[in-house]
Scaffold this active site. Structure first.
Site, PDB file in Angstrom:
ATOM      1  N   CYS A   1      42.863  40.276  36.555  1.00 20.37           N
ATOM      2  CA  CYS A   1      43.336  40.679  35.225  1.00 20.37           C
ATOM      3  C   CYS A   1      42.230  40.523  34.188  1.00 20.37           C
ATOM      4  CB  CYS A   1      44.552  39.841  34.822  1.00 20.37           C
ATOM      5  SG  CYS A   1      45.949  39.970  35.951  1.00 20.37           S
TER       6      CYS A   1
ATOM      7  N   CYS B   1      44.885  35.028  36.164  1.00 21.82           N
ATOM      8  CA  CYS B   1      44.489  35.973  37.215  1.00 21.82           C
ATOM      9  C   CYS B   1      43.062  36.481  36.982  1.00 21.82           C
ATOM     10  CB  CYS B   1      45.483  37.137  37.253  1.00 21.82           C
ATOM     11  SG  CYS B   1      44.971  38.505  38.321  1.00 21.82           S
TER      12      CYS B   1
END
Length: 422
Positions: A22, A19
Site C-alpha cells: 500500500c 501494508c
C-alpha cells in the site's frame, strides 16, 4: 461516502497503514488522482483505511491490501492489473464509460484499432447473440473493450460468413466467433482477450489462469543479446504465429524476463535461457527432455504434452503443498534477513528467545522439584532411623544404664569376697 457514493463514479484504494504494498502504491495513486482531475474525468479518486472502516471494506468484499475497486451505481469492479498509473487510469476510463461503444464510421474504427491491441466487435442488429454479448461485456469490461459496428464500417479485407457476428481483431488479423467450434461466448472472449504472444509477468500469468490455457514461456534475460536467448524467443514467436489454428485453444505463448518469479513458482532453480510450459490451474509444469533447437522441436514438445507422453512435474498434491509451505517460509526468512538483518533478528530472534527462556524455566523447575523430593526422602529416612534406634539422649542414657548395672555387680562381688575374708 456510504450514503452519497451512488451519485458519482468512484475509484477507491482500500489500504492498510501497515501494508508495504500500500505504501508503494501511494505515490502512484496520488498521480492517478491528479491526472484524472486534470483531464476532467467524471471518476472521483479516493482512498480508504480498510482497518478503520472495516464494515464498509467488508461490504465491498475487500480481503487483501491494497484492493482497487471502481464503484459504479450498484456495481463494484475489481482492478487486477499492474499497479502503474497508465494501467489504472485506462481501467477507470474503460469501466466508467459505456459498456458497448459504437463505431459509427470507418475512420473511427481505424482510430480505435490503432489504440487497442485487442478489441471485440459485434456486427449486426438486435438478436439473442447481442444480448449475450452485452451480458459478457458487463462481466469482462474490467479486462478489455467492447464495440459494436455495422458491416459497412469494417475494413475491406473482412469477410463474414453470416450476420450477426462477434469478432476479435488482434495480431494483425481477425477471428470470428463460431458457437459450434468455440463453445460458450464468455469462455471464447476470455481466451481471446490476450494477444497470441505476450511479455509475461506475474500479473499476466495470474490473469492467464482464468483462461484455462497452458502457458508456453521462453525464460530469458532481455538484457542478454546472445544467440541462444534470441533464438528461443524467436522459436516461441514463430509457433504462436504459424501454428495458431493448431494450438490457440490450448496454449498461450510468451517470454519472461529473468527466472526469479518462475523459480518461486516451480520451487526450483531454472538455468536460463530455457523453455517451460505451465499449467496454472493445478501448478504443474513441463520441461523439455531434450534441447529445443528449432520450431519443429517445440511443436513436437507441445504435441507430447497434448497426447500425455510428456512428464508433468509439480502439482497441487499434499506433498507439493507441504513442500511449498516450507519453501515459502524459507524464502520469506531469507528475504527478510537480506533486506534488513536487524529486523530479521528481532522478528525471529525474539520469539526464539522467549521460547528458550520458557523451556529453560520448565527444565529448571523439574530439576529443583527432584532436589526437593530427594531431600524430603532423605529427611523422612532419617526420621525413620531415629524412630527405630531412639534419640542420641536415649542412647546415652541406655549406655549409662548398662554402666550402672555393671558397677553394682562388681560391688556385690567385692562385698562377698570381703565377707569371706572376715
Amino acid at each position: 461516502f456510504k450514503e452519497n457514493r451512488k451519485d458519482d463514479i468512484w475509484l477507491v484504494d482500500f489500504y492498510a497503514p501497515w501494508c508495504g504494498h500500500c505504501k508503494k502504491l501511494e505515490p502512484v495513486w496520488n498521480e492517478v488522482g491528479t491526472e484524472m482531475r486534470n483531464m476532467g474525468s467524471p471518476v472521483k479518486v479516493g482512498k480508504m483505511d480498510a482497518t478503520s472502516f472495516s464494515s464498509i471494506a467488508s461490504e465491498f468484499g475487500v480481503r487483501g491490501y491494497p484492493t482497487i475497486k471502481l464503484l459504479k451505481g450498484d456495481l463494484a469492479y475489481n482492478y487486477r492489473g499492474p499497479r502503474t498509473k497508465d494501467d489504472i487510469i485506462e481501467f477507470a476510463n474503460r469501466v466508467a464509460g459505456p459498456l458497448i461503444r459504437p463505431l459509427p464510421s470507418q475512420h473511427m474504427f481505424e482510430h480505435v484499432q490503432k489504440r487497442h491491441r485487442v478489441l471485440f466487435v459485434y456486427v449486426g442488429g438486435e438478436s439473442p447473440l447481442k444480448e449475450k454479448y452485452i451480458e459478457v461485456a458487463s462481466e469482462l469490461i474490467v479486462y478489455t473493450y467492447f464495440f459494436s459496428a455495422s458491416e459497412d464500417v469494417l475494413p475491406e479485407y473482412v469477410t463474414l460468413p453470416e450476420l450477426p457476428a462477434v469478432m476479435v481483431f488482434k495480431d494483425g488479423t481477425y477471428f470470428v466467433y463460431d458457437e459450434y467450434e468455440d463453445g460458450d461466448l464468455s469462455s471464447w472472449i476470455n481466451r481471446e482477450r490476450f494477444q497470441g504472444y505476450l511479455h509475461v509477468d506475474g500479473f499476466t500469468l495470474y490473469e492467464l489462469g482464468d483462461t484455462g490455457k497452458l502457458v508456453a514461456i521462453a525464460v530469458i534475460d532481455d538484457k542478454n543479446s546472445s544467440v541462444e536467448h534470441t533464438r528461443l524467443k524467436s522459436i516461441i514467436q514463430e509457433v504462436a504465429r504459424d501454428y495458431r489454428d493448431h494450438f490457440h485453444r490450448d496454449f498461450q505463448f510468451g517470454h519472461m524476463d529473468g527466472n526469479d518469479y518462475i523459480n518461486s513458482l516451480l520451487m526450483d532453480d531454472l538455468t536460463i535461457p530455457t523453455i517451460v510450459v505451465l499449467n496454472t490451474s493445478n501448478q504443474q509444469y513441463f520441461l523439455p527432455d531434450r534441447h529445443i533447437e528449432s520450431t519443429e522441436d517445440m511443436v513436437q514438445f507441445i504435441n507430447n504434452i497434448l497426447d500425455g507422453t510428456a512428464e508433468a512435474q509439480g502439482g497441487d498434491g499434499l506433498l507439493q503443498r507441504i513442500k511449498r509451505i516450507i519453501y515459502d517460509a524459507k524464502s520469506t526468512i531469507v528475504s527478510v534477513f537480506k533486506s534488513s538483518p536487524l529486523l530479521g533478528c528481532f522478528l525471529f530472534g525474539l520469539p526464539l528467545g522467549v521460547i528458550s527462556i520458557m523451556c529453560y524455566g520448565i527444565c529448571t523447575a523439574d530439576t529443583e522439584g527432584e532436589v526437593f523430593e530427594h531431600e524430603g526422602a532423605k529427611k523422612e529416612s532419617g526420621d525413620r532411623e531415629l524412630t527405630d534406634e531412639g534419640s542420641e539422649e536415649e542412647q546415652e542414657e541406655e549406655k549409662n544404664g548398662k554402666y550402672t548395672e555393671l558397677s553394682d555387680g562388681e560391688l556385690k562381688q567385692k562385698d562377698i569376697l570381703e565377707k569371706k575374708k572376715d
